[in-house]
Design a protein around this motif. Structure first.
Motif, PDB file in Angstrom:
ATOM      1  N   ASP A   1      -1.430  -0.183   6.027  1.00  0.00           N
ATOM      2  CA  ASP A   1      -1.575   0.542   7.303  1.00  0.00           C
ATOM      3  C   ASP A   1      -3.016   0.601   7.774  1.00  0.00           C
ATOM      4  O   ASP A   1      -3.285   1.171   8.817  1.00  0.00           O
ATOM      5  CB  ASP A   1      -1.023   1.974   7.174  1.00  0.00           C
ATOM      6  CG  ASP A   1      -1.927   2.863   6.343  1.00  0.00           C
ATOM      7  OD1 ASP A   1      -2.303   2.443   5.227  1.00  0.00           O
ATOM      8  OD2 ASP A   1      -2.276   3.963   6.797  1.00  0.00           O
TER       9      ASP A   1
ATOM     10  N   ASP B   1      -6.615  -2.671   3.883  1.00  0.00           N
ATOM     11  CA  ASP B   1      -5.462  -3.445   3.422  1.00  0.00           C
ATOM     12  C   ASP B   1      -5.423  -4.869   3.971  1.00  0.00           C
ATOM     13  O   ASP B   1      -5.090  -5.814   3.245  1.00  0.00           O
ATOM     14  CB  ASP B   1      -4.164  -2.724   3.805  1.00  0.00           C
ATOM     15  CG  ASP B   1      -4.121  -1.314   3.269  1.00  0.00           C
ATOM     16  OD1 ASP B   1      -4.313  -1.140   2.052  1.00  0.00           O
ATOM     17  OD2 ASP B   1      -3.920  -0.373   4.066  1.00  0.00           O
TER      18      ASP B   1
ATOM     19  N   ASP C   1       0.195   5.217   0.696  1.00  0.00           N
ATOM     20  CA  ASP C   1       0.132   6.223   1.751  1.00  0.00           C
ATOM     21  C   ASP C   1       0.074   5.558   3.127  1.00  0.00           C
ATOM     22  O   ASP C   1      -0.721   4.654   3.347  1.00  0.00           O
ATOM     23  CB  ASP C   1      -1.090   7.145   1.551  1.00  0.00           C
ATOM     24  CG  ASP C   1      -0.884   8.470   2.242  1.00  0.00           C
ATOM     25  OD1 ASP C   1      -0.064   9.270   1.762  1.00  0.00           O
ATOM     26  OD2 ASP C   1      -1.505   8.681   3.303  1.00  0.00           O
TER      27      ASP C   1
ATOM     28  N   ASP D   1       0.884  -1.157   0.000  1.00  0.00           N
ATOM     29  CA  ASP D   1       0.000   0.000   0.000  1.00  0.00           C
ATOM     30  C   ASP D   1       0.932   1.220   0.000  1.00  0.00           C
ATOM     31  O   ASP D   1       2.096   1.109   0.406  1.00  0.00           O
ATOM     32  CB  ASP D   1      -0.836  -0.091   1.288  1.00  0.00           C
ATOM     33  CG  ASP D   1      -1.500   1.210   1.651  1.00  0.00           C
ATOM     34  OD1 ASP D   1      -2.086   1.843   0.774  1.00  0.00           O
ATOM     35  OD2 ASP D   1      -1.422   1.591   2.838  1.00  0.00           O
TER      36      ASP D   1
HETATM   37 CA    CA Z   1      -2.665   3.378   3.140  1.00  0.00          CA
END
Ligand code: CA
Ligand code: PLP
Length: 304
Positions: A243, A248, A29, A27
């Motif tokens: 995160d 995710d 960000d 992932d």
């Molecule tokens: Ca993220």
């Protein structure tokens, strides 16, 4: 105890895990960068994995840029030689879905940024032209003919008129309702947040009485895009690093991948433990297999 998952790993355990896996899905960000700043150590980790011949992919729900902008961003932030083919964004995957899965015949009404429209254009998906007369209202603005899908993504120029038009198009049961992603909000610096695509999709779901099909994480489709473009992508050989538990970790678990939560982003380890301890078994899909403070914890594994 007796609960599985949420294992905080370090040193030799990280080394073993990195050796055991061939495919790394990151992932973006909250894992490798925060907005325009690379997370400390992330460039060294990604560069080292690639140098060691691991297959590295980026799976981002950020639909606001076309993939070529990500290539530039990776290079600007110090990630070496990341190429277009490694990047799977919710805008790119939405274009693939419209082109290859539903084979849309007709126009798409897009709520989203220019980057999303650019990605659709590159896939030769025709979009309804937005040339709104600023004085127009839903009572007098024309509706386009032949709209076969409404696609909602992050739109920093969202208006009531766009919501109203999209609701009208969705009266037609043949018109598909798609969302690039369903992320509720994103952290900004200084304690502020940015409402995500999910907040706009929710408004349109209420107005239309319909449910959107989500293309980005946690839906499996992004993983299907990866495995259709690269041969030999075996879920058992993959590690998904993210995160956000509800996006995710659920994505990884929906696709049968081992999952790792990194604590540099949205979700906290306490939330993961709460899901793990929950009696509701559906909550267990949010539980990461592994937890690290930051992906910089991978670095010692690359030392001889
Ligand atoms: Ca993220
Ligand atoms: N969508 C938008 C508009 C964002 O700004 C962000 C993060 O900044 C995301 C999605 C989430 O991206 P990722 O999936 O890489 O965490």
């Amino acid at each position: 105890f007796g609960f599985k998952g949420c294992q905080k790993i370090r040193g030799p355990q990280i080394r073993n895990l990195l050796e055991a896996k061939d495919f790394f899905l990151f992932d973006c960000d909250g894992v490798i960068w925060h907005g325009e700043k690379a997370i400390s150590g992330a460039t060294a980790v990604v560069n080292s994995l690639i140098r060691r011949g691991k297959n590295v992919f980026f799976v981002t729900n950020n639909c606001t840029r076309p993939r070529e902008n990500y290539v530039l961003k990776f290079s600007r932030l110090g990630f070496n030689g990341v190429i277009l083919e490694q990047i799977f964004s919710s805008s790119y995957c939405s274009a693939l879905y419209l082109r290859d899965v539903v084979k849309v015949r007709g126009q798409v009404f897009v709520i989203g940024c220019d980057g999303l429209r650019r990605e659709l254009l590159q896939a030769a998906i025709p979009c309804v032209e937005e040339a709104d007369d600023p004085g127009a209202t839903i009572y007098d603005c024309p509706l386009a003919a032949n709209v076969k899908a409404v696609l909602v993504g992050h739109d920093d120029k969202m208006t009531f008129l766009k919501l109203a038009k999209a609701s009208c198009y969705l009266r037609d049961p043949e018109c598909l309702f798609l969302a690039t992603d369903n992320d509720p909000w994103h952290p900004l610096s200084g304690g502020r947040i940015l409402p995500g695509s999910g907040s706009l999709t929710a408004a349109l779901e209420v107005a239309s009485g319909r449910k959107a099909t989500v293309i980005g994480k946690p839906s499996r489709f992004m993983f299907e895009c990866i495995s259709s473009q690269f041969s030999g992508v075996d879920p058992a050989q993959c590690l998904m690093v993210g995160d956000r538990l509800e996006v995710d970790m659920l994505f990884g678990s929906n696709c049968g991948l081992d999952t790792m939560l990194t604590l540099t982003g949205v979700s906290q380890i306490e939330e993961a433990q709460e899901y793990r301890n929950s009696e509701l078994t559906s909550n267990h899909s949010f539980v990461p297999d592994y937890v690290v403070d930051t992906i910089a914890d991978f670095l010692p594994a690359f030392e001889e």
